[in-house]
Design a protein around this motif. Structure first.
Motif, PDB file in Angstrom:
ATOM      1  N   MET A 198       0.727  -1.175   0.110  1.00  0.00           N
ATOM      2  CA  MET A 198       0.418   0.356  -0.287  1.00  0.00           C
ATOM      3  C   MET A 198       0.677   1.199  -0.039  1.00  0.00           C
ATOM      4  SD  MET A 198      -2.876  -1.657  -0.248  1.00  0.00           S
ATOM      5  CE  MET A 198      -3.942  -0.165   0.359  1.00  0.00           C
ATOM      6  N   ARG A 199       0.405   2.300  -0.678  1.00  0.00           N
ATOM      7  CA  ARG A 199       1.398   3.819  -1.111  1.00  0.00           C
ATOM      8  C   ARG A 199       0.359   4.685   0.005  1.00  0.00           C
ATOM      9  NH1 ARG A 199       6.020   5.107  -4.969  1.00  0.00           N
ATOM     10  NH2 ARG A 199       7.090   3.949  -4.679  1.00  0.00           N
ATOM     11  N   SER A 200       1.250   5.402   0.163  1.00  0.00           N
ATOM     12  CA  SER A 200       0.415   6.785   0.450  1.00  0.00           C
ATOM     13  C   SER A 200       1.078   8.379   0.547  1.00  0.00           C
ATOM     14  CB  SER A 200       0.065   6.552   1.911  1.00  0.00           C
ATOM     15  OG  SER A 200      -0.990   7.759   2.684  1.00  0.00           O
ATOM     16  N   LYS A 201       0.633   8.633  -0.638  1.00  0.00           N
ATOM     17  CA  LYS A 201       0.973  10.362  -0.369  1.00  0.00           C
ATOM     18  C   LYS A 201       0.649  11.674   0.604  1.00  0.00           C
ATOM     19  CE  LYS A 201       1.644  12.286  -4.752  1.00  0.00           C
ATOM     20  NZ  LYS A 201       1.483  12.159  -6.210  1.00  0.00           N
ATOM     21  N   ILE A 202       1.917  11.912   1.513  1.00  0.00           N
ATOM     22  CA  ILE A 202       1.281  12.701   2.664  1.00  0.00           C
ATOM     23  C   ILE A 202       1.863  13.892   1.651  1.00  0.00           C
ATOM     24  CG2 ILE A 202       2.149  13.549   4.408  1.00  0.00           C
ATOM     25  CD1 ILE A 202       2.326  10.005   5.074  1.00  0.00           C
ATOM     26  N   TRP A 203       1.497  15.339   1.932  1.00  0.00           N
ATOM     27  CA  TRP A 203       2.162  16.547   2.164  1.00  0.00           C
ATOM     28  C   TRP A 203       2.230  17.549   3.429  1.00  0.00           C
ATOM     29  CZ3 TRP A 203       2.373  17.552  -3.217  1.00  0.00           C
ATOM     30  CH2 TRP A 203       1.058  17.041  -4.181  1.00  0.00           C
ATOM     31  N   VAL A 204       3.588  17.715   3.075  1.00  0.00           N
ATOM     32  CA  VAL A 204       4.208  18.378   3.831  1.00  0.00           C
ATOM     33  C   VAL A 204       4.796  19.691   3.211  1.00  0.00           C
ATOM     34  CG1 VAL A 204       5.132  16.466   4.513  1.00  0.00           C
ATOM     35  CG2 VAL A 204       6.385  17.514   3.474  1.00  0.00           C
ATOM     36  N   SER A 205       4.727  20.382   5.054  1.00  0.00           N
ATOM     37  CA  SER A 205       5.573  22.245   4.637  1.00  0.00           C
ATOM     38  C   SER A 205       7.023  22.168   4.561  1.00  0.00           C
ATOM     39  CB  SER A 205       5.176  22.770   6.053  1.00  0.00           C
ATOM     40  OG  SER A 205       5.928  22.239   6.835  1.00  0.00           O
ATOM     41  N   GLU A 206       6.812  23.373   4.009  1.00  0.00           N
ATOM     42  CA  GLU A 206       8.530  23.816   3.177  1.00  0.00           C
ATOM     43  C   GLU A 206       9.554  23.753   4.548  1.00  0.00           C
ATOM     44  OE1 GLU A 206      10.991  27.173   1.179  1.00  0.00           O
ATOM     45  OE2 GLU A 206       8.777  27.831   1.563  1.00  0.00           O
ATOM     46  N   LEU A 236      11.078  17.747  -5.617  1.00  0.00           N
ATOM     47  CA  LEU A 236      11.959  18.039  -5.552  1.00  0.00           C
ATOM     48  C   LEU A 236      11.486  19.451  -5.082  1.00  0.00           C
ATOM     49  CD1 LEU A 236      14.855  16.263  -7.080  1.00  0.00           C
ATOM     50  CD2 LEU A 236      14.500  16.383  -4.391  1.00  0.00           C
ATOM     51  N   ALA A 237      10.100  19.311  -5.397  1.00  0.00           N
ATOM     52  CA  ALA A 237       9.832  21.347  -6.119  1.00  0.00           C
ATOM     53  C   ALA A 237       8.444  20.832  -5.261  1.00  0.00           C
ATOM     54  CB  ALA A 237       9.868  21.165  -7.242  1.00  0.00           C
ATOM     55  N   MET A 238       8.078  22.611  -4.975  1.00  0.00           N
ATOM     56  CA  MET A 238       6.945  22.107  -4.381  1.00  0.00           C
ATOM     57  C   MET A 238       5.478  22.100  -5.633  1.00  0.00           C
ATOM     58  SD  MET A 238       4.909  25.804  -2.527  1.00  0.00           S
ATOM     59  CE  MET A 238       6.094  25.895  -0.910  1.00  0.00           C
ATOM     60  N   ASP A 239       4.825  21.742  -4.894  1.00  0.00           N
ATOM     61  CA  ASP A 239       3.458  21.203  -6.104  1.00  0.00           C
ATOM     62  C   ASP A 239       2.808  22.771  -6.050  1.00  0.00           C
ATOM     63  OD1 ASP A 239       0.597  21.211  -5.994  1.00  0.00           O
ATOM     64  OD2 ASP A 239       1.343  19.148  -7.253  1.00  0.00           O
ATOM     65  N   PRO A 240       2.607  23.646  -6.781  1.00  0.00           N
ATOM     66  CA  PRO A 240       2.152  24.498  -6.874  1.00  0.00           C
ATOM     67  C   PRO A 240       0.190  24.881  -6.698  1.00  0.00           C
ATOM     68  CG  PRO A 240       2.800  24.013  -9.745  1.00  0.00           C
ATOM     69  CD  PRO A 240       3.235  23.240  -8.563  1.00  0.00           C
ATOM     70  N   ALA A 241       0.159  23.935  -6.496  1.00  0.00           N
ATOM     71  CA  ALA A 241      -1.938  23.785  -6.802  1.00  0.00           C
ATOM     72  C   ALA A 241      -1.729  23.573  -4.845  1.00  0.00           C
ATOM     73  CB  ALA A 241      -1.877  22.900  -7.294  1.00  0.00           C
ATOM     74  N   MET A 242      -1.022  23.162  -4.945  1.00  0.00           N
ATOM     75  CA  MET A 242      -0.860  22.630  -3.029  1.00  0.00           C
ATOM     76  C   MET A 242      -0.265  23.050  -1.644  1.00  0.00           C
ATOM     77  SD  MET A 242      -2.909  19.884  -3.186  1.00  0.00           S
ATOM     78  CE  MET A 242      -3.321  18.734  -1.081  1.00  0.00           C
ATOM     79  N   GLN A 243       0.504  24.357  -2.635  1.00  0.00           N
ATOM     80  CA  GLN A 243       1.555  24.423  -2.410  1.00  0.00           C
ATOM     81  C   GLN A 243       2.212  23.270  -0.858  1.00  0.00           C
ATOM     82  OE1 GLN A 243       2.543  28.654  -2.063  1.00  0.00           O
ATOM     83  NE2 GLN A 243       1.940  27.102  -4.046  1.00  0.00           N
ATOM     84  N   ALA A 244       3.024  23.136  -1.246  1.00  0.00           N
ATOM     85  CA  ALA A 244       3.049  21.945  -0.668  1.00  0.00           C
ATOM     86  C   ALA A 244       4.290  20.852  -1.418  1.00  0.00           C
ATOM     87  CB  ALA A 244       2.241  20.806   0.375  1.00  0.00           C
ATOM     88  N   PHE A 245       4.550  19.650  -0.255  1.00  0.00           N
ATOM     89  CA  PHE A 245       6.100  19.250  -0.770  1.00  0.00           C
ATOM     90  C   PHE A 245       4.688  17.576  -1.175  1.00  0.00           C
ATOM     91  CE2 PHE A 245       8.849  22.447   0.298  1.00  0.00           C
ATOM     92  CZ  PHE A 245       9.488  22.636  -1.225  1.00  0.00           C
TER      93      PHE A 245
END
Length: 346
Positions: A198-206, A236-245
């Motif tokens: 199982m995989r999960s994509k977590i969004w984290v701050s700068e 390696l780059a911030m997602d412009p829509a989510m404003q997160a990595f």
């Protein structure tokens, strides 16, 4: 009678006067203030010996878990669903037909494509045999072969519109339609997932992204069982829509206990030290010179300035200012000053 009463009154007056005189002449015991008692006996405190302890720091997120490989197949054309060949939870094979549409769809012309393909296939096989026997030319065979290959591609394209296949081996985790439904083109039909991992994509701050590294331990719980995984990818780059990595984590799920699509708490171990000095946050005070605690030496309070390493929940990891064996004040510190006499309570 009156004489006896006068005598009694006189005796009572003399006795009372004598008692008051005696009371006024007696010395009163000296009463000491609380501050004086503390100076003599010491401020009562409780202490604990500083020891090495394991320290861990987890970051916690809520995120959806899906199969390591997952795809949703949709309709290419609109029409009536004639048949469904698998149920949710079934293991399906790549190219297995899962959903069948009505072949008499006027917009597809399936029967015509199938008939043309079968006729040209027979002609192709006949010309192939004639060419091998030297009874026809290469040019005649090439012309028939081209017609056959075109008819084959056309038939396969039409068939894929009406017979929707599994994209790969996996578990059928979702079925969105039923036999007899009339659906429009380009609507989702079913989802196949490989759930052994199982995989999960977590969004984290700068601020948080710098704490992550590939291979870090990840933990999640599902139905009372704990699953251990690891970080497998870091953006390696911030997602412009989510404003997160994003950080992707992966868990082994060999028995398929974790279900695809569930949102779960995921904790990632970003730091650990098996031999750390840690203290509770509420023991730390602060003044103009920094953070400090009190320790006891020779029955006196000693003010120690400390430097903090990592922190987690209610605890600080102390990176400087305390040593193993120090007697740390854990109760009564609010009454202390540097050098105060203390009375250590057992």
């Amino acid at each position: 009678m009156k004489s006896i009463f006068k005598i009694l009154v006189l005796v009572f007056s003399i006795t009372t006067t004598a008692f008051l005189a005696f009371s006024c002449g007696e010395d009163k015991p000296e009463t000491k203030s609380l501050d004086e008692l503390r100076k003599e006996e010491g401020i009562p405190v409780k202490v604990e010996e500083v020891k090495y302890q394991p320290f861990t720091k987890y970051l916690t997120f809520f995120s959806k878990l899906t199969g390591i490989k997952e795809a949703t197949k949709g309709s290419i054309v609109g029409g009536k669903i004639e048949k469904i060949n698998a149920s949710v939870g079934d293991y399906v094979r790549q190219s297995q037909v899962i959903v069948e549409f009505d072949i008499y769809n006027p917009g597809v012309q399936y029967e015509q494509a199938k008939s043309a393909y079968e006729n040209l296939k027979k002609n192709y096989e006949r010309m192939k045999a004639l060419l091998a026997a030297g009874e026809t030319s290469q040019a005649n065979f090439d012309a028939v072969e081209t017609q056959y290959l075109v008819a084959k591609r056309n038939y396969e394209s039409v068939r894929q519109m009406l017979f929707i296949e599994a994209p790969f081996d996996g578990i059928l985790v979702d079925m969105k339609v039923n036999p007899g439904d009339n659906v429009k083109g380009d609507v989702p039909l079913f989802t196949v997932s490989q759930t052994n991992k199982m995989r999960s994509k977590i969004w984290v701050s700068e601020k948080e992204i710098s704490q992550f590294k590939k291979g870090m331990k990840a933990v999640t719980e599902y139905n009372g069982q704990q699953f251990t995984g690891k970080v497998v990818e870091i953006s390696l780059a911030m997602d412009p829509a989510m404003q997160a990595f994003f950080v992707e984590v992966e868990f082994d799920n060999p028995k398929g206990i974790i279900k695809s699509g569930v949102t779960n708490e995921i904790r990632i171990l970003t730091y650990e030290n098996p031999n750390a000095i840690i203290i509770q946050r509420n023991l730390v005070s602060k003044d103009e010179n920094g953070n400090y605690v009190f320790v006891v030496q020779n029955n006196k309070a000693v003010k120690r300035y400390i430097t903090n390493g990592n922190e987690s929940g209610l605890y600080y990891e102390v990176s400087g200012g305390l040593q193993v064996g120090d007697m740390l004040v854990v109760k009564g510190a609010s009454q202390l000053e540097d050098g105060s006499k203390v009375n250590v309570l057992q």
